[in-house]
Design a protein around this motif. Structure first.
Motif, PDB file in Angstrom:
ATOM      1  N   GLU A  71     -13.948  24.680  10.408  1.00 29.60           N
ATOM      2  CA  GLU A  71     -13.703  23.421   9.716  1.00 29.60           C
ATOM      3  C   GLU A  71     -14.682  23.308   8.559  1.00 29.60           C
ATOM      4  OE1 GLU A  71     -13.830  19.956  12.193  1.00 29.60           O
ATOM      5  OE2 GLU A  71     -12.870  21.015  13.844  1.00 29.60           O
ATOM      6  N   MET A  72     -14.230  22.714   7.467  1.00 26.14           N
ATOM      7  CA  MET A  72     -15.101  22.489   6.317  1.00 26.14           C
ATOM      8  C   MET A  72     -15.047  21.013   5.961  1.00 26.14           C
ATOM      9  SD  MET A  72     -14.301  25.965   4.086  1.00 26.14           S
ATOM     10  CE  MET A  72     -13.781  25.060   2.738  1.00 26.14           C
ATOM     11  N   ASN A  73     -16.227  20.411   5.760  1.00 21.13           N
ATOM     12  CA  ASN A  73     -16.323  18.998   5.405  1.00 21.13           C
ATOM     13  C   ASN A  73     -17.297  18.835   4.251  1.00 21.13           C
ATOM     14  OD1 ASN A  73     -14.715  18.076   7.610  1.00 21.13           O
ATOM     15  ND2 ASN A  73     -16.464  18.458   8.929  1.00 21.13           N
ATOM     16  N   THR A 117     -21.405  21.216   1.389  1.00 19.26           N
ATOM     17  CA  THR A 117     -20.246  21.592   2.167  1.00 19.26           C
ATOM     18  C   THR A 117     -20.745  22.056   3.523  1.00 19.26           C
ATOM     19  OG1 THR A 117     -19.107  22.304   0.173  1.00 19.26           O
ATOM     20  CG2 THR A 117     -18.207  23.069   2.251  1.00 19.26           C
ATOM     21  N   LEU A 129     -15.397  23.264  -1.030  1.00 17.60           N
ATOM     22  CA  LEU A 129     -14.044  22.972  -0.547  1.00 17.60           C
ATOM     23  C   LEU A 129     -13.074  22.857  -1.716  1.00 17.60           C
ATOM     24  CD1 LEU A 129     -12.395  22.310   1.979  1.00 17.60           C
ATOM     25  CD2 LEU A 129     -13.049  19.938   1.684  1.00 17.60           C
ATOM     26  N   ASN A 130     -13.520  22.246  -2.829  1.00 23.63           N
ATOM     27  CA  ASN A 130     -12.685  22.067  -4.010  1.00 23.63           C
ATOM     28  C   ASN A 130     -13.093  22.992  -5.150  1.00 23.63           C
ATOM     29  OD1 ASN A 130     -11.179  19.916  -2.864  1.00 23.63           O
ATOM     30  ND2 ASN A 130     -12.954  18.620  -3.140  1.00 23.63           N
ATOM     31  N   ASP A 141     -19.799  21.664  -3.887  1.00 25.96           N
ATOM     32  CA  ASP A 141     -18.478  21.372  -3.342  1.00 25.96           C
ATOM     33  C   ASP A 141     -17.695  22.676  -3.259  1.00 25.96           C
ATOM     34  OD1 ASP A 141     -15.996  20.466  -2.664  1.00 25.96           O
ATOM     35  OD2 ASP A 141     -15.874  18.961  -4.250  1.00 25.96           O
TER      36      ASP A 141
END
Length: 63
Positions: free
Chosen positions: A2-4, A14, A59-60, A57
């Motif tokens: 999982e990545m948050n 991240t 994730l993005n 970041d």
């Protein structure tokens, strides 16, 4: 895995959450990928999960 995204002190991090089973599996690519990007020390470790953090970041795809 999982990545948050989390924010601490105005900086974005991240957080990668892996189960210990995933992380210790010899056929799992997660350990190799994290080592490739220089993430070797876990931020937090529990009996079931292991957490890693990288600044930016990821994730993005913004660093």
């Amino acid at each position: 895995m999982e990545m948050n995204l989390i924010t601490v002190g105005g900086k974005t991090f991240t957080r990668f959450k892996l189960s210990l089973k995933e992380y210790n599996d010899p056929n799992s690519p997660y350990k190799r990928i994290l080592n490739k990007y220089g993430v070797t020390n876990p931020t937090k470790k529990s009996s079931r999960f292991i957490y890693f953090e990288m600044e930016g970041d990821w994730l993005n795809k913004k660093s």
